[in-house]
Write a protein that holds these residues in place. Structure first.
Motif, short mmCIF file in Angstrom:
data_model
loop_
_atom_site.label_atom_id
_atom_site.label_comp_id
_atom_site.label_asym_id
_atom_site.label_seq_id
_atom_site.Cartn_x
_atom_site.Cartn_y
_atom_site.Cartn_z
N LEU A 246 30.75 44.08 36.14
CA LEU A 246 31.22 42.77 36.60
C LEU A 246 31.43 41.90 35.37
O LEU A 246 30.48 41.64 34.62
CB LEU A 246 30.21 42.13 37.54
N LEU B 163 35.76 42.95 39.21
CA LEU B 163 34.75 43.90 39.65
C LEU B 163 35.27 45.29 39.35
O LEU B 163 36.33 45.68 39.83
CB LEU B 163 34.48 43.75 41.15
N ILE C 19 24.62 44.05 40.42
CA ILE C 19 25.94 43.56 40.84
C ILE C 19 25.94 43.21 42.32
O ILE C 19 26.39 42.13 42.73
CB ILE C 19 27.04 44.60 40.53
#
Length: 308
Positions: A25, A158, A223
């Protein structure tokens, strides 16, 4: 014509893991940015930047003769270098926040003949990542392409795998006690040497196994928790990640931070992790109580990225 600005980036999660096709991320960090500029008067910094761009031009010229993934107007770049082109940036070099990525993004933006716009479908994001991976390899020997991609798009990304990358919304910042922060080690890092160290370790099957079973698992849980705004679970897994890094990546942590790193974990004050390749530069910190962390780390420069 106003020149485009390209931000720094912070890889919140995924350092080294993304080189092994795991999740990451990454977010743009607009406090630091860079842009290509022309100068009629020169000082040492401008001349140095111009010289570095010339070396990069030579690399791109060789790449073009082999098999470059995108067509660049290298004749125009060469002329612009002669006219005094430099990269004007406040992004510190060797600090893990994408100084080379911003330069690569700026060169692509200005000189790519058929460049992608910044509103991309996922398929085109992957193509652009491959282009940037090739272009940034000049600086680090091997590049995932993520840094210039973030700097170019100026959007959070992402990364699920090499072939699954998408833009994503982040949790809203709050005025809580907790924080994610940057800690300035005061020591620039040599990214290429850190990457070489990682790949040497990766040759050992035992290390590769625990990287996948532990490091990557903690990383992915971090994440997931962050995106779900479950900050209690986030801190639990960041602690695991911080402990793992201290044990297995200790040479990537500046020696004067070993004790600080350990004390943060032991006393649950804050949990530190690598920002980028490690070896110096910025260190990422996660804390349930930023005011307490700031007191403990008062001799260092700190910068808040996110409050929760």
């Amino acid at each position: 014509m106003k020149e485009s600005l390209f931000p720094a980036k912070v890889l919140l999660f995924g350092e080294y893991g993304i080189l092994e096709n795991s999740s990451g991320l990454s977010i743009p960090h607009d406090f630091y940015k860079g842009t290509l500029k022309f100068h009629s008067e020169f000082n040492k910094d401008i001349l140095c930047s111009n010289h570095e761009i010339k070396k990069y031009y030579n690399f791109l010229s060789i790449l073009e003769k082999k098999q470059i993934l995108t067509q660049l107007d290298l004749k125009k770049l060469e002329k612009d270098i002669q006219r005094g082109l430099s990269f004007h940036s406040n992004i510190p070099q060797g600090y893990g926040i994408g100084s080379s990525g911003a330069l690569v993004a700026a060169i692509y933006d200005k000189y790519a003949k058929n460049k992608f716009n910044k509103c991309l479908k996922n398929k085109n994001i992957i193509i652009l990542k491959k282009i940037f991976s090739q272009m940034e390899s000049f600086f680090h020997g091997k590049s995932s392409g993520i840094d210039p991609l973030i700097c170019y798009l100026n959007l959070p990304l992402l990364i699920r795998s090499e072939t699954d990358i998408s833009t994503i919304g982040l949790p809203k910042k709050k005025k809580g006690e907790g924080a994610i922060f940057l800690l300035n080690s005061g020591i620039p890092s040599k990214t290429s040497s850190m990457i070489k160290f990682f790949f040497r370790k990766l040759k050992h099957d035992k290390f590769k196994k625990i990287l996948k079973e532990e490091f990557i698992k903690y990383n992915e849980k971090c994440i997931e928790a962050f995106l779900k705004e479950d900050f209690k679970i986030l801190l639990t897994n960041v602690k695991q990640l911080s402990t793992w890094v201290l044990h297995h990546f200790r040479p990537m942590i500046p020696k004067n931070f070993w004790k600080i790193w350990e004390e943060g974990i032991f006393n649950n004050i804050h949990y530190l992790k690598l920002c980028g390749s490690g070896g110096g530069g910025f260190i990422l910190g996660f804390t349930p109580n930023y005011d307490l962390s700031r007191k403990k780390l008062e001799k260092y420069t700190m910068e808040v990225l996110f409050r929760f």
